[in-house]
Write an enzyme that holds these catalytic residues in place. Sequence first.
Site, short mmCIF file in Angstrom:
data_model
loop_
_atom_site.label_atom_id
_atom_site.label_comp_id
_atom_site.label_asym_id
_atom_site.label_seq_id
_atom_site.Cartn_x
_atom_site.Cartn_y
_atom_site.Cartn_z
N SER A 175 -7.30 0.42 8.18
CA SER A 175 -7.80 -0.30 7.02
C SER A 175 -8.69 0.64 6.22
O SER A 175 -8.41 1.83 6.11
CB SER A 175 -8.56 -1.56 7.48
OG SER A 175 -9.03 -2.31 6.39
N TYR A 209 -5.60 -2.63 -4.05
CA TYR A 209 -5.72 -1.75 -2.88
C TYR A 209 -6.58 -2.40 -1.81
O TYR A 209 -6.23 -2.43 -0.62
CB TYR A 209 -6.32 -0.41 -3.29
CG TYR A 209 -6.60 0.50 -2.10
CD1 TYR A 209 -5.56 1.10 -1.40
CD2 TYR A 209 -7.91 0.74 -1.67
CE1 TYR A 209 -5.81 1.91 -0.31
CE2 TYR A 209 -8.16 1.55 -0.59
CZ TYR A 209 -7.12 2.14 0.10
OH TYR A 209 -7.37 2.94 1.19
N LYS A 213 -5.78 -3.49 2.22
CA LYS A 213 -6.57 -3.07 3.37
C LYS A 213 -7.22 -4.25 4.09
O LYS A 213 -7.39 -4.20 5.31
CB LYS A 213 -7.63 -2.06 2.92
CG LYS A 213 -7.08 -0.76 2.37
CD LYS A 213 -6.47 0.12 3.45
CE LYS A 213 -4.98 0.06 3.59
NZ LYS A 213 -4.44 0.98 4.62
#
Length: 340
Positions: A175, A209, A213
């Site tokens: 992550s 993004y 994650k």
Amino acid sequence: MSSFSQSFPPKPTFTQKDVPNLSGKVFLVTGGYSGVGLEVSRVLFHKGGRVIIAGRSEKSYSAAVEEIKGNCGDGLTVDVSTPGSLEFLFIDLSDLTSIKPSVETLLKDLNRLDVVWYNAGVMVPPAGSKTKQGYELQWGTNVVGHFLLHKLLCPLLTATAAGSEAGSVRAIFVSSLMHAYGPKPYGIDFDSTTIDSEKAKSIPIWTLYSQSKAADAILAAEYAKRAIDLAPTAEDGTKKNHVISISLNPGNLKTNLQRHSNTNKIKEFLINMILHPQSLGGLTELYAGLAPETADCNGGFVIPFGRKGSVASYLQKGMEKEDIGKKLWDILEEDVKSYV
């Protein structure tokens, strides 16, 4: 304070010297020929492991092999009597049709898989970038592609865990610190994650993004529960020999992941002040995958540069109160069912 601690972490306590001899063990690293993945592959190889590097560029893999064999890294003692091995597995995470055929070929020659690092990723590509199937590129690559790969590898991981030392077989979902900045309230705006989503166009690229994650961290926690259910039950009724699932933030690192970022010189200077060598991110990933003390970190989160931490509170709340992990898992199951 958590963000500050992760951006300016203390020196690692788990280093290359703490990695044991890995002879006889098998590892898979997506994106293992560049960035942090390269650092992980380097240590695994020089410690005697069989390292399968998954990616879409055999040219990049060949260059990495030369780099890995010619440079064992800092502080590494090489046991030349038990050399490791490196091999390439073609997988394009942005094209779901590429994954099953490659995994099927691999499994014909594989009887165990000790640790897999879902390490590859895309960060802030040009606006409008999509996968072959039409997902927003970050979501499709970082989440959907890795989910399909994990689903195909899961039976072998489970079987390996059943015959291995408890806590030694692991699935590591990479992550980021940015997982804490996904869409509120619980990290994922599901309307933006469908094929050809129009909603994704209205969401800032950095938020997309962060969302991908956040999903990686959520999937690790959800699989942690499912892995226990999949494991065989011992005579005493326990399920000790199950796959350990961990997510992590490797750190703010100087890697080619930033290649798409558009920043001016002042921003670039400021950003570089908080970026660390990619080798330290490799130590974070190795700590999650190999350190004895993370055997009890099932469903947990590791922070730089090798410490036990926790996911953002809003994400934890979503998993506990709204079962966001099950919702995400069920949606992805439906997304990949035609490619299994």
